[in-house]
Design a protein around this motif. Structure first.
Motif, PDB file in Angstrom:
ATOM      1  N   ILE A 231     -29.206 -60.746  21.194  1.00 51.87           N
ATOM      2  CA  ILE A 231     -28.425 -61.556  20.253  1.00 51.87           C
ATOM      3  C   ILE A 231     -28.032 -60.721  19.033  1.00 51.87           C
ATOM      4  N   GLN A 235     -24.172 -60.089  17.913  1.00 53.64           N
ATOM      5  CA  GLN A 235     -23.693 -60.489  16.589  1.00 53.64           C
ATOM      6  C   GLN A 235     -23.274 -59.296  15.752  1.00 53.64           C
ATOM      7  N   ALA A 258     -29.816 -65.953  25.609  1.00 51.37           N
ATOM      8  CA  ALA A 258     -28.827 -65.633  24.567  1.00 51.37           C
ATOM      9  C   ALA A 258     -27.695 -66.652  24.598  1.00 51.37           C
ATOM     10  N   ASN A 263     -24.630 -67.700  22.024  1.00 48.33           N
ATOM     11  CA  ASN A 263     -24.067 -66.343  22.114  1.00 48.33           C
ATOM     12  C   ASN A 263     -23.679 -66.086  23.563  1.00 48.33           C
TER      13      ASN A 263
END
Length: 306
Positions: A231, A235, A258, A263
């Motif tokens: 993750i 990000q 995730a 995500n």
């Protein structure tokens, strides 16, 4: 499935970018043999690919040292209980789950006193002082790289198993992917960064290493299938639709977790580096994985990049 679906690709390393059947897998076997002989006077059976794949299929053994530890405990218990070791270890595997060592130790302690071997093995949380970790690292890295990484002399003089890594990744594949994804190429692997750089060399420069995660250098609680580092990588690259390429159940579980946290991550399974590709393909297919490839070299075709 089109390339536009994904805006980043994150790779596992072992079994994906690098074939480790003659490096990590051999180190598991040699470490297990050495530790059992030195600590308990036991001659070990061969820890072959079926045993390794069995432990890994549980989803709790992405770390090869964890797997070695579990094998040592299993074979120690088999010896103490006068069980046939090659049969008993599969009984242990059938009782393993995604909690890894915890599940194995819990099962074994329910039928056998492990206190003597556990006192000798110590805790894996202290990598630099743990005797099993020490033997594994010395055998895998070899004297020169081991001293560079840990500042200690190795008790073994032979070349490290890492020299048997077979690199699958190529510059041409990286260039093809870079044209489509730019710098949104990263790695989330159980290896440390120096270990992966040793094998990939300059090819590592094609990846966004700042967004990548090298879990050998991270706290143990972040080990796969914990999705935190995946993750974090997603990000960091501001990715909205990630393709994660791995070869294990831990990788698949991590990608699913995730996605569950918002995500979006599609899992791509690589099976060609397995010693039993059809068994690996079947395992992933039965688990609901849609994208199953022989090799990372098939990725451009699947994503319509060629």
């Amino acid at each position: 499935m089109t390339a536009q679906k994904f805006d980043s690709i994150i790779f596992d390393c072992d079994g994906v970018l690098v074939d480790i059947t003659q490096s990590y897998d051999k180190t598991i076997d040699e470490t297990c043999r050495y530790v059992l002989k030195e600590f308990a006077g036991i001659d070990s059976i061969v820890i072959d690919h079926k045993i390794i794949d069995g432990f890994k299929a549980s989803g709790g053994f992405n770390d090869e040292v964890d797997l070695t530890y579990a094998a040592v405990l299993s074979l120690y218990a088999a010896n103490k209980l006068n069980k046939e070791p090659s049969e008993f270890i599969y009984k242990v595997i059938s009782n393993a789950d995604k909690t890894g060592i915890l599940s194995v130790q819990s099962y074994l302690e329910s039928i056998c006193d492990l206190s003597e071997i556990l006192s000798k093995l110590g805790s894996l949380n202290d990598r630099h002082n743990n005797p099993l970790y020490s033997v594994f690292d010395q055998l895998f890295f070899g004297p020169e790289l081991y001293k560079k990484l840990f500042g200690k002399q190795s008790r073994f003089s032979k070349e490290g198993m890492i020299s048997n890594d077979k690199v699958i990744l190529s510059i041409s594949l990286l260039q093809t992917l870079q044209k489509e994804f730019g710098k949104k190429l990263a790695i989330v692997t159980g290896r440390g960064i120096e270990s992966i750089r040793y094998s990939l060399k300059d090819m590592l420069d094609y990846f966004d290493t700042q967004s990548s995660a090298f879990l050998e250098d991270e706290p143990r609680e972040l080990a796969k299938p914990n999705p935190v580092t995946l993750i974090r990588a997603i990000q960091s690259m501001k990715s909205k639709n990630c393709l994660y390429v791995g070869d294990s159940m831990e990788d698949y579980m991590m990608a699913k977790d995730a996605t569950a946290t918002g995500n979006p991550t599609t899992f791509c399974a690589i099976v060609g580096t397995s010693t039993s590709p059809e068994d690996r393909r079947k395992m992933f297919a039965e688990s609901g994985v849609d994208m199953i490839l022989e090799s990372i070299d098939d990725i451009p075709k699947v994503l319509n990049l060629v």
